[in-house]
Write an enzyme that holds these catalytic residues in place. Sequence first.
Site, short mmCIF file in Angstrom:
data_model
loop_
_atom_site.label_atom_id
_atom_site.label_comp_id
_atom_site.label_asym_id
_atom_site.label_seq_id
_atom_site.Cartn_x
_atom_site.Cartn_y
_atom_site.Cartn_z
CD GLU A 148 -3.04 -0.98 2.22
OE1 GLU A 148 -2.81 -0.31 3.24
OE2 GLU A 148 -4.12 -1.55 2.02
CD GLU A 319 -3.92 -6.48 2.34
OE1 GLU A 319 -4.54 -5.77 3.16
OE2 GLU A 319 -2.70 -6.35 2.12
#
Length: 677
Positions: A148, A319
Amino acid sequence: MALDGRLCYGGDYNPEQWPAEVWEQDVELMRRARVTLVTVGVFAWSRLEPAPGRYTFDWLDRVLDLLHAGGIRVALATPTASPPPWFSLAHPDALPVTADGVRLHHGSRDTYCAAAPAYRAAARRITARLAERYADHPALALWHVHNEYGTICHCPHAEAGFRRWLRERHGDLDGLNDAWTTSFWSQHHSDWAQVSTPRATQYLPNPSQVLDFRRYWSDELLAAYVEQRDLLRAATPAVPVTTNYVLGDWVPVDHARWAAEVDLVAIDHYPSDAGPSVEEQIALAADLARGWARHGARHHARAADGDLPGTRGSWLLIESAPNPTYTRGGTHTRVPGRMARHSLAYVARGSRGAMFFQWRASRGGAELFHSALVPHAGPDSRIFREAVELGGLLDRLAEVDAGVVEAPVAVAWDAASGWALQQRALPSDRIHHHTEVALVHRALRRAGYACDPVLPGDPLAGYALLVLPALYLADDATAAWVRDHVHGGGHVLVGYLSGVADEHARIRLGGYPGAYRDVLGVRVEEFHPLGDGEEVPLTGGGTGRFWAETVRLAGAEPVDAYAAGVLAGQPAVTRHRYGDGVAWYVSTRPDEDTYRRLLDEAARAAGASPTCPDAPPGVEAVRRRGPEASWLFLLNHTGSAQRVPTAGIDLLTGAVVEDAVTLPAGGVAVVRERAGA
Ligand code: GLA
């Protein structure tokens, strides 16, 4: 992927949090749940390199061997999102500095400056060591770089990088001063040393500076990713490389442009119960990911046979949360059955599977109450039983991986327009590009149309209708893209605050929307932002909210008009024949029903049709089409049984569908459609 012929199913697996006995249980449980892929090592830097240059790979060797023996493939992560304490102590200059000038301390994760040379060098070193050690490991299916990307920094390294980037973009200081309109408020720069990142300042910052900084920072983070990717590619040319995108307005990453550098677009998605429905959030995130993935097509050719990546526009939900997600103010629990339905909703829209954070719930640490496929209660739990069920369902869906999502409508999406509309000096602080995209997406979804997000300049062949929702920035090339498309017979629907500014966030003069006036046949003289709760009635029966404009006709015909107030009798929605095409303009935010009807009308007039016109309200229908078959995903988001006319075979149950399928409340069917049905 087809990953050895199966969809991706699994999640982040953090064995470093557990003693070795648990690893064997984990593999056994993964086999029970039919897990195919786990992401290993995301935050394991301090376990892999406990001291500078001292590497401890033995535990990871064992984990990968165990997973391989269990038939589970691995997305091996580089751990660079969380440098170890020794690194931060040795390199305080690599700790990030906030816009307020505060240097952050070690103690969480993502606490580094991506522009700091020491950080970049350390990240390259650990990546190279991982690549060297695991290049030939048979479990390796995918490289997962970092986690991320998103940390922003204003330290001297970032400032120096910003100046370099600005020189590239603007050439010299004259170019910069012009682009940033520094003649306003005495901001003229006479030396590069005067140019800084947009740090905290007394009043309104310079919007062009803020915009350029967002662009620069996206490029800086991308450069950090690319360095790692290139090392991994060199070691394992056949193994695809990705990084997991985090979504949100704050994210300083231009996901669409990054897509050209990843082999597979992968997103993390944690919808909240706040705001639009979870199903709408899922559909939008999935469609955005697919839209971004279309920009990565040139790399898809690199895939080894039968492995990642695959069809154009396919991507991966890498995710999501199996159960509660943290939201502001607490967590919400997913009701039984939703994990499967929601996971299949992503697959419907092109995901190559469904992955979760995380496999086993942590015992301690910052996210100890984050949900997991194996919760604190252990495998004797609803969540794990649902995980097993989901594994079974995904196993039956491998063939859909060959299908491309059919979408007759294109919706323009542009990170820079989103950033520019976050500036503080706009007539309304309630109009955001992402919100406007979401509203258009919702209206189209409710009307039954699938849509693809596109970037300005993308090819538009095959799309019946192009929609521009608050696409605030338009350079000359974007203006020409729209003009040529419509002139050549295309249909476009332009929303307010589109094409108002140029690429430097300066107004295009002569009447709004400067970039599209000629195509739209209108000239907007004035904005009339509406206050909280203020509405303006429209003659067509709907209402406008948030925004209204003085629209002068310059060739267009009115379709709907303001019915009261200072704009009474003046056009609110217009239509214009331009060349061989049609251009609609919408100068206010219509209420939901009006927007849905308007988009439906524009789409039909352009020759588009809904995916499954007979699907009842609350049943989401998405079609994926492959070279030899098509699959209709039907997701019943309502609380009662619903019947949908279709024919073929429901892959989830194996049942033959003669003329209609009846979905139980919350149920899903994936019908391989009978040819010609
Ligand atoms: C992101 C991160 C994970 C975890 C989850 C929590 O997806 O990548 O490490 O923090 O959020 O929702």
